[in-house]
Design an enzyme around this catalytic site. Structure first.
Site, PDB file in Angstrom:
ATOM      1  N   SER A 174      47.474  36.225  34.481  1.00  0.00           N
ATOM      2  CA  SER A 174      47.416  36.613  35.891  1.00  0.00           C
ATOM      3  C   SER A 174      48.498  37.657  36.169  1.00  0.00           C
ATOM      4  O   SER A 174      48.521  38.693  35.516  1.00  0.00           O
ATOM      5  CB  SER A 174      47.564  35.373  36.783  1.00  0.00           C
ATOM      6  OG  SER A 174      47.357  35.699  38.146  1.00  0.00           O
ATOM      7  N   HIS A 201      43.092  37.427  36.163  1.00  0.00           N
ATOM      8  CA  HIS A 201      42.819  37.382  37.600  1.00  0.00           C
ATOM      9  C   HIS A 201      42.852  38.798  38.177  1.00  0.00           C
ATOM     10  O   HIS A 201      43.906  39.404  38.293  1.00  0.00           O
ATOM     11  CB  HIS A 201      43.848  36.510  38.330  1.00  0.00           C
ATOM     12  CG  HIS A 201      43.804  35.082  37.890  1.00  0.00           C
ATOM     13  ND1 HIS A 201      44.883  34.228  38.022  1.00  0.00           N
ATOM     14  CD2 HIS A 201      42.816  34.347  37.331  1.00  0.00           C
ATOM     15  CE1 HIS A 201      44.551  33.030  37.562  1.00  0.00           C
ATOM     16  NE2 HIS A 201      43.315  33.084  37.121  1.00  0.00           N
ATOM     17  N   ASP A 297      46.329  27.863  37.012  1.00  0.00           N
ATOM     18  CA  ASP A 297      44.993  28.024  36.421  1.00  0.00           C
ATOM     19  C   ASP A 297      45.087  27.883  34.903  1.00  0.00           C
ATOM     20  O   ASP A 297      45.983  28.430  34.271  1.00  0.00           O
ATOM     21  CB  ASP A 297      44.410  29.393  36.795  1.00  0.00           C
ATOM     22  CG  ASP A 297      42.952  29.530  36.358  1.00  0.00           C
ATOM     23  OD1 ASP A 297      42.294  28.483  36.169  1.00  0.00           O
ATOM     24  OD2 ASP A 297      42.480  30.674  36.210  1.00  0.00           O
TER      25      ASP A 297
END
Length: 356
Positions: A174, A201, A297
């Protein structure tokens, strides 16, 4: 309270963004600049916890300012905020390469910035950037690193017979991920024995540019995964922004399948879905890699995957993370088999899955 600098050529936008930032008690806008020239002078004299930077500005644009900061060895934690960032994905990749940590797409109209969705996303991204490590100087992939990764390939080749079974690599990243991936993917050899699936992401429209950038640097093939793609060894499949990527069985093959749906962990694509989709796959072992990023995540997905499959988890070591969120979450949950500095992640992947 975190001190914020806004650099934007629109007086109205500077006011709107200031209002959004100052509405959160964690932040205070302490300075504003109308272009890169003013911004550079402020950054030479002062330090800030984060800088919100526009791209298109007169006199000195955002990309030129980033280059000037590198030239002057000024460390700044920068979040790009521009109307360019939606369609100008290449410009955004350039900004991330030059040390920007993350970006938000700014609506064309200032009034749209006051919406709840934009405000929430803006503040979350700003918090991640403000709490991150200052970026290291941009580092080109060196000849020494190429030689080092080739040594690992030779070493693995000699004992390749010991690495048996059908394996896959599944990476989650991310904030700070686009730059981190440049220290991993280009070191993977084209004869890697396994396919690589990757969730970074990013919103829709940006992952194709990321794939092109990584493909140009790598021996392995890197592409934005398309619906129905059949997974092949030595190929990296990056999930499209804005959709959840699953790996599903189609006869004897494993293929990419996209699912629309709400965000999970506040993101779409979500790595948890990617990991959980591998629970019913034909892969004997999954090498899960969790790189820099805010949030958690990957943790739940890997935990569920471990209940059904043999899994080897590599977590990025804290001092090499831009944001030690996702790797910390997976380590705290007791799921990590190895904690590895970023520069060594590729060789550990090679050692885990082997080469042909």
């Amino acid at each position: 309270m975190k001190k914020i600098l806004i650099i934007d050529d629109s007086a109205l936008m500077r006011t709107v963004l200031s209002d959004i930032i100052n509405s959160d008690s964690r932040f205070q806008v302490v300075d504003k600049a109308k272009d890169g020239v003013e911004g550079l002078e402020l950054l030479k004299k002062n330090s800030y916890d984060a800088v919100v930077l526009d791209i298109n500005m007169p006199r000195m644009d955002g990309i030129t300012l980033l280059r000037e900061l590198q030239k002057n060895k000024i460390k700044a934690k920068i979040m790009m905020s521009s109307t360019d960032t939606k369609e100008g994905a290449k410009v955004t990749m350039d900004a991330l390469d030059l040390g920007a940590l993350d970006f938000v797409h700014k609506p064309d109209r200032a009034s749209e910035c006051r919406g709840e969705d934009f405000t929430k996303h803006f503040i979350e991204t700003l918090a991640a950037v403000a709490n991150s490590r200052a970026p290291l100087p941009a580092k080109n992939f060196s000849i020494e690193e190429v030689k080092e990764s080739r040594k690992v390939v030779e070493l693995v080749s000699k004992s390749a017979s010991k690495i048996t079974g059908n394996r896959i690599v599944a990476i989650a990243s991310s904030t700070g991920g686009p730059r981190a991936l440049q220290s991993v993917i280009p070191k993977l050899p084209k004869n890697l024995k396994a396919p690589v699936v990757l969730v970074q992401h990013m919103p829709e429209g940006f992952t194709a540019s990321l794939a092109e950038r990584l493909d140009s640097l790598s021996e392995v093939t890197v592409k934005e995964a398309a619906e129905g793609d059949v997974l092949a060894p030595g190929c990296v499949y990056i999930s499209k922004g804005g959709k959840h990527m699953h790996i599903v069985k189609n006869g004897s093959k494993s293929v990419i399948h996209y699912v629309d749906g709400p965000t999970r962990e506040g993101v779409r694509p979500c790595a948890n879905f990617m990991y959980e989709s591998l629970m019913d796959s034909d892969y004997d072992e999954i090498c899960c890699v969790v790189l820099t990023g805010m949030g958690a995540d990957g943790t739940e997905g890997i935990k569920n995957l471990k209940s059904k499959k043999k899994v080897h988890v590599i977590g990025q070591e804290e001092s090499t993370c831009t944001v030690y969120g996702m790797p910390k979450a997976v380590a705290t949950a007791g799921l990590v088999d190895q904690v590895v500095k970023l520069e060594n992640v590729a060789q550990e992947i090679i050692m885990n899955v082997g080469v042909n």
